[in-house]
Design a protein around this motif. Structure first.
Motif, PDB file in Angstrom:
ATOM      1  N   MET B 184       0.813  -1.354  -0.136  1.00 23.02           N
ATOM      2  CA  MET B 184       0.039   0.187  -0.161  1.00 23.02           C
ATOM      3  C   MET B 184       0.826   1.216  -0.108  1.00 23.02           C
ATOM      4  N   ILE B 185       0.538   2.233  -0.955  1.00 21.75           N
ATOM      5  CA  ILE B 185       1.100   3.451  -0.734  1.00 21.75           C
ATOM      6  C   ILE B 185       0.239   4.660  -0.525  1.00 21.75           C
ATOM      7  N   THR B 186       0.588   5.521   0.349  1.00 20.55           N
ATOM      8  CA  THR B 186      -0.539   6.494   0.491  1.00 20.55           C
ATOM      9  C   THR B 186       0.525   7.824   0.532  1.00 20.55           C
ATOM     10  N   THR B 187      -0.060   9.035   0.685  1.00 18.51           N
ATOM     11  CA  THR B 187       0.591  10.264   1.034  1.00 18.51           C
ATOM     12  C   THR B 187       1.099  10.316   2.364  1.00 18.51           C
ATOM     13  N   PRO B 188       1.761  11.148   2.586  1.00 18.34           N
ATOM     14  CA  PRO B 188       2.518  11.197   4.186  1.00 18.34           C
ATOM     15  C   PRO B 188       1.244  11.518   5.130  1.00 18.34           C
ATOM     16  N   MET B 189       1.838  10.768   6.063  1.00 11.54           N
ATOM     17  CA  MET B 189       0.835  10.839   7.402  1.00 11.54           C
ATOM     18  C   MET B 189       0.885  12.090   8.043  1.00 11.54           C
ATOM     19  N   ASN B 190       0.013  12.504   9.018  1.00  6.94           N
ATOM     20  CA  ASN B 190       0.009  13.488   9.751  1.00  6.94           C
ATOM     21  C   ASN B 190      -0.928  13.023  10.763  1.00  6.94           C
ATOM     22  N   GLU B 191      -0.525  13.067  11.829  1.00  9.03           N
ATOM     23  CA  GLU B 191      -1.047  12.314  13.263  1.00  9.03           C
ATOM     24  C   GLU B 191      -2.686  13.270  13.245  1.00  9.03           C
ATOM     25  N   ASN B 192      -2.621  14.584  12.755  1.00  6.13           N
ATOM     26  CA  ASN B 192      -3.813  15.151  13.140  1.00  6.13           C
ATOM     27  C   ASN B 192      -5.110  15.142  12.083  1.00  6.13           C
ATOM     28  N   VAL B 193      -4.351  14.073  11.033  1.00  7.65           N
ATOM     29  CA  VAL B 193      -5.401  13.822  10.101  1.00  7.65           C
ATOM     30  C   VAL B 193      -5.752  12.350  10.135  1.00  7.65           C
ATOM     31  N   SER B 194      -7.046  12.332  10.235  1.00  7.57           N
ATOM     32  CA  SER B 194      -7.598  10.856  10.578  1.00  7.57           C
ATOM     33  C   SER B 194      -7.715   9.842   9.367  1.00  7.57           C
ATOM     34  N   SER B 195      -7.900  10.301   8.295  1.00  7.02           N
ATOM     35  CA  SER B 195      -8.307   9.508   6.955  1.00  7.02           C
ATOM     36  C   SER B 195      -7.039   8.658   6.821  1.00  7.02           C
ATOM     37  N   ARG B 196      -5.844   9.328   6.465  1.00 11.88           N
ATOM     38  CA  ARG B 196      -4.784   8.482   5.902  1.00 11.88           C
ATOM     39  C   ARG B 196      -4.241   7.462   6.953  1.00 11.88           C
ATOM     40  N   VAL B 197      -4.458   7.650   8.190  1.00 13.29           N
ATOM     41  CA  VAL B 197      -4.159   6.582   9.189  1.00 13.29           C
ATOM     42  C   VAL B 197      -4.911   5.752   9.162  1.00 13.29           C
ATOM     43  N   GLU B 198      -6.370   5.920   9.004  1.00 12.44           N
ATOM     44  CA  GLU B 198      -7.482   4.942   9.113  1.00 12.44           C
ATOM     45  C   GLU B 198      -7.356   4.095   7.774  1.00 12.44           C
ATOM     46  N   ARG B 199      -6.863   4.425   6.934  1.00  8.46           N
ATOM     47  CA  ARG B 199      -6.799   3.907   5.590  1.00  8.46           C
ATOM     48  C   ARG B 199      -5.452   2.573   5.765  1.00  8.46           C
ATOM     49  N   LEU B 200      -4.455   3.193   6.360  1.00  7.29           N
ATOM     50  CA  LEU B 200      -3.427   2.190   6.711  1.00  7.29           C
ATOM     51  C   LEU B 200      -3.603   1.297   7.822  1.00  7.29           C
ATOM     52  N   GLU B 201      -4.673   1.673   8.748  1.00  7.81           N
ATOM     53  CA  GLU B 201      -4.860   0.510   9.791  1.00  7.81           C
ATOM     54  C   GLU B 201      -5.737  -0.409   9.113  1.00  7.81           C
ATOM     55  N   GLY B 202      -6.839   0.101   8.271  1.00  6.88           N
ATOM     56  CA  GLY B 202      -7.589  -1.059   7.660  1.00  6.88           C
ATOM     57  C   GLY B 202      -7.096  -1.977   6.645  1.00  6.88           C
ATOM     58  N   TYR B 203      -5.962  -1.419   6.125  1.00  6.93           N
ATOM     59  CA  TYR B 203      -5.054  -2.229   5.273  1.00  6.93           C
ATOM     60  C   TYR B 203      -4.585  -3.310   6.029  1.00  6.93           C
ATOM     61  N   GLN B 204      -3.690  -2.987   7.123  1.00  7.51           N
ATOM     62  CA  GLN B 204      -3.109  -3.955   8.040  1.00  7.51           C
ATOM     63  C   GLN B 204      -3.956  -4.958   8.855  1.00  7.51           C
ATOM     64  N   ARG B 205      -5.137  -4.416   9.049  1.00  6.68           N
ATOM     65  CA  ARG B 205      -6.109  -5.203   9.839  1.00  6.68           C
ATOM     66  C   ARG B 205      -6.464  -6.345   8.555  1.00  6.68           C
ATOM     67  N   ALA B 206      -7.013  -5.943   7.660  1.00 11.45           N
ATOM     68  CA  ALA B 206      -7.229  -6.871   6.668  1.00 11.45           C
ATOM     69  C   ALA B 206      -6.298  -7.941   5.997  1.00 11.45           C
ATOM     70  N   LEU B 207      -5.052  -7.597   6.193  1.00 10.80           N
ATOM     71  CA  LEU B 207      -4.025  -8.517   5.727  1.00 10.80           C
ATOM     72  C   LEU B 207      -4.015  -9.490   6.694  1.00 10.80           C
ATOM     73  N   GLN B 208      -4.136  -9.117   8.182  1.00 10.42           N
ATOM     74  CA  GLN B 208      -4.222 -10.172   9.138  1.00 10.42           C
ATOM     75  C   GLN B 208      -5.143 -10.753   9.068  1.00 10.42           C
ATOM     76  N   SER B 209      -6.422 -10.356   9.074  1.00 13.71           N
ATOM     77  CA  SER B 209      -7.442 -11.177   8.706  1.00 13.71           C
ATOM     78  C   SER B 209      -7.544 -12.240   7.880  1.00 13.71           C
ATOM     79  N   HIS B 210      -6.706 -12.017   6.728  1.00  9.96           N
ATOM     80  CA  HIS B 210      -6.423 -13.010   5.831  1.00  9.96           C
ATOM     81  C   HIS B 210      -5.265 -14.003   5.968  1.00  9.96           C
ATOM     82  N   GLY B 211      -4.608 -13.810   7.278  1.00  8.73           N
ATOM     83  CA  GLY B 211      -3.490 -14.548   7.472  1.00  8.73           C
ATOM     84  C   GLY B 211      -2.170 -13.888   6.685  1.00  8.73           C
ATOM     85  N   LEU B 212      -2.241 -12.880   6.137  1.00 15.48           N
ATOM     86  CA  LEU B 212      -1.115 -12.391   5.336  1.00 15.48           C
ATOM     87  C   LEU B 212      -0.176 -11.580   6.218  1.00 15.48           C
ATOM     88  N   ASP B 213       1.099 -11.426   5.844  1.00 10.93           N
ATOM     89  CA  ASP B 213       2.276 -10.933   6.509  1.00 10.93           C
ATOM     90  C   ASP B 213       1.894  -9.316   6.417  1.00 10.93           C
TER      91      ASP B 213
END
Lengths: 340, 340
Positions: B184-213
Motif C-alpha cells: 500500500m502506498i499513501t501520501t504522508p501521514m499527519n497525526e492530526n489527519v484521521s483519514s490516511r491513518v485509518e486507511r493504513l490501519e484498515g489495510y493492516q487489519r485486513a491483511l491479518q484477517s487473511h493471515g497475510l504478513d
DNA sequence: CTGAAAGCGCTTACAG
DNA sequence: CTGAAAGCGCTTACAG
C-alpha cells in the motif's frame, strides 16, 4: 457570538473609531507610537476582526471578481480559473467561480447575482446567448473580459486560442504520418460561439491545403453522449476514417471509451488527436497526442486584463482579441503509416 | 457607471425607501396594487439592481458559505464541492471555494478572510494544524462542518468515508483473486489527519484477517513525486508485491505512470486498486478497479448539516462524525491468480 | 397602507 | 496627532 466591532476596540484603546480605522489601513503618518501600541493591544485582547462587508459598502469596492465558466466539466475551465485565481490573489483580489453549465439562463442569473454582490469585474466564458446583457455591461462601462470565445458584434476583448491553428496542427500531423481519411468530431455549434466554428474551419482548410477531401460524413457536431453512435456509423463507411480529431476533452473521452468497448486499438486501428491536453494523456496506454492550450498564460492574461480595467477604469478595449498559440504534444496515439 | 439606488427608485415611484424595500422583500401584505405597479415600473425604467452588500451589512447575513478544501488537486475535493454547491444553491446560498493547498498557513488565512467577509458558515477539509482556530470557532459558536477528516479533541462533526472499510474492501478483493503480497502506498501521514491513518490501519487489519504478513517494506507513506523511486525499490525486492493499493488518486496516477514507463502490464504483471474512483478509471486500458467514495452524498450531507447549524443556530453537534460506505468498483486492473 | 428615523460597521474629508 | 460627523445602501421596528 457577540461580534466585536471597531467601536469596541476604540473604547478599549481610549481612542476614536477614526483612529482605529487609520491604524487598520496602515496610515501611520501622524500616529503616536503609544496610540499604535494601545490599539494593537486592544485588537488582540478583544480578538477583533474587521468586517469587510461594511468596508466594501463604504468603499464601493469588494476587491472581488467573478468568473463564470460556460461549463466546468471542461478541463480548460478549471485550469484557466486557477490561473486567474493566482493572479487575483497576488493583487489581493478574491475570486468567485460559477458554472453556467452551458445554459444562458444560468449565465444570466449568475451575472446578475455577482453584480448584486458588487464584484468589481467579471471574467466570462460566454454562452453567447445573452447579447443584451453583455451590451448593457459594456454600455455601463462595467469591467468585463471574455475567455475562450468572442461574441459577434460585442466589442469586449476575449482571451482565445488560435482555434484554426489548433485544428491545422492536428491535421498537418495526421497528414505527415500518412493519414488521408481524417474525421473531426466536435460538440454542437452555436453561431454565437466562435471557437467551435473556428476549429471546424481550421480543419477544413488544413485538409484542403493537403489536397485531401472534405467529406460531410467525416465532420460531426454532436453531444458527447452521441459520439458512440456516430463513430459506429463512421467506421462502418466504405471508406472509414483512419484518424479522428476530437474537438475537446469531452469528445476525446467518448472516443477512447468507444475504442475500448469496440476493441479498436488506438494508435494502430485508429489514430486520435485531442484538442486540450487532458491530465491523463501522458500515462494513458497508449499515451495520447494532443493539442495543448496555454491555459496558464491565458488565465493570467484574462486576470491581468480585468484588473487593468478595474484599476484604470479604462474599460474600453484597445484591441479586439488576444490569440494564444496552441502546441502539438506528440505522443503515441497516431500511427505512422509511412513506416512500412 | 452611476449606480441606481433604492432612493432613486423611491423618488421615481413617489414612495418612500421603506416601501420599495418591502416590495423587494415581497412583503406585499398591505401594499396597494397601484403602488406595487409604480415601483415595478420604476425599477424597470431605471434598471435598478439591489446592492446585496448593503443588505448583508444590515441583516448580518450574507447568505454565503465558505468551503476550504485541503487540496483541490484531489478529485474528491472537486466532486464534494460541487455537491455542496448544489445543496446551497437550492437553499439560496452562495458558495465560495478556496484551496488550502495542504498548507495550514493558507488554511488559516482563508478562514480569517472568509470570516471577515462575513460568510455565514464554513465547510473545511481540515489540514489538522490549526487547532486553536478550530477551537476558537467552536467556542464562538460559529457554524463549521468538517469533511474527509476529523481532528482529535475538536468535537466538530466530520463527514467522512469509512476509511478502514475502504482498505479492507481492496485487500479482500486482492485476496479473493489469489494475491498474497499486497503493498500500500499513501501520501504522508499527519497525526492530526484521521483519514490516511485509518486507511493504513484498515489495510493492516485486513491483511491479518487473511493471515497475510504485514511487511514494513510494503507500506509506504510518501509524496507523489517519490512514488517512482519507491516502486522501483519494492519491485526489486526478493519477494516483490503482486498488488498495489494506491491510497488516493494522486498516488494512483504515479503508479500508472510508473508501470507505463517500466513496461509493467497492469492487471497482468501488477494488480492495482485505487481509492477514489478517478474519472478515467472506466476507459483506461485496462480499466481500473477502484474504491469509490459516495462524493455526492457526502457533499450533500455536509451542506445540509452546515445549513442546519446556520438556521437553527444549534451549532452544537448531536453526534460526532458521519461515516459513509465505500464501494468496490470491479474492473480490469486486478489479475485473477485463481484462474489457472 | 405608507413614511420618518435609526442603525448595520466601516471610511474619509475636515476641523482643531 | 486625533476626534466628531456624515454617509455608503440597505432593513426594520414604530407611528400614524
Amino acid at each position: 457570538m457577540k461580534t466585536v466591532t471597531m467601536a469596541d476596540v476604540a473604547k478599549q484603546a481610549n481612542v476614536s473609531k477614526s483612529t482605529v480605522s487609520q491604524y487598520l489601513n496602515k496610515r501611520y503618518d501622524y500616529m503616536g507610537e503609544k496610540t499604535k501600541a494601545r490599539i494593537e493591544q486592544a485588537i488582540k485582547e478583544l480578538g477583533y476582526q474587521p468586517n469587510i462587508v461594511a468596508r466594501s459598502l463604504k468603499q464601493k469596492s469588494t476587491k472581488t471578481i467573478g468568473v463564470i465558466v460556460a461549463n466546468i466539466l471542461h478541463n480548460f475551465s478549471t485550469e484557466v480559473s486557477r490561473a486567474i485565481e493566482d493572479v487575483c490573489h497576488k493583487a489581493d483580489f478574491h475570486t468567485i467561480i460559477c458554472n453556467a453549465d452551458d445554459d444562458p439562463d444560468k449565465e444570466k442569473k449568475y451575472i446578475e447575482m455577482l453584480r448584486a454582490k458588487q464584484v468589481d469585474g467579471l471574467i466570462i466564458f460566454p454562452t453567447g446567448n445573452n447579447r443584451d446583457l453583455y451590451r448593457k455591461m459594456l454600455d455601463q462601462n462595467y469591467p468585463v473580459v471574455f475567455v475562450d470565445r468572442s461574441v459577434p458584434d460585442i466589442p469586449i476583448s476575449s482571451i482565445m486560442l488560435e482555434n484554426e491553428k489548433a485544428s491545422e496542427l492536428a491535421v498537418d500531423y495526421f497528414a505527415k504520418k500518412g493519414h488521408e481519411r481524417i474525421a473531426m468530431i466536435t460538440t454542437p455549434m452555436n453561431e454565437n460561439v466562435s471557437s467551435r466554428v473556428e476549429r471546424l474551419e481550421g480543419y477544413q482548410r488544413a485538409l484542403q491545403s493537403h489536397g485531401l477531401d472534405v467529406r460531410e460524413d467525416y465532420m460531426r457536431s454532436i453531444d458527447p453522449d452521441q459520439v458512440e453512435g456516430i463513430l459506429e456509423e463512421m467506421l462502418a463507411l466504405d471508406q472509414p476514417p483512419q484518424a479522428i480529431l476530437a474537438g475537446n476533452d469531452l469528445i476525446l473521452k467518448e472516443v477512447l471509451t468507444f475504442s475500448k468497448l469496440h476493441h479498436f486499438k488506438i494508435g494502430e486501428d485508429l489514430s486520435v488527436i485531442g484538442i486540450d491536453d487532458v491530465p491523463y494523456a501522458s500515462f494513458y496506454s497508449p499515451s495520447i497526442t494532443t493539442i495543448a492550450q496555454p491555459t496558464f498564460k491565458m488565465g493570467k492574461m484574462a486576470g491581468e486584463l480585468l484588473l487593468d480595467k478595474i484599476n484604470k477604469k479604462s474599460t474600453a478595449d484597445q484591441r479586439p482579441d488576444y490569440h494564444f498559440e496552441p502546441t502539438l504534444m506528440v505522443r503515441e496515439s497516431v500511427k505512422d503509416n509511412k513506416e512500412d
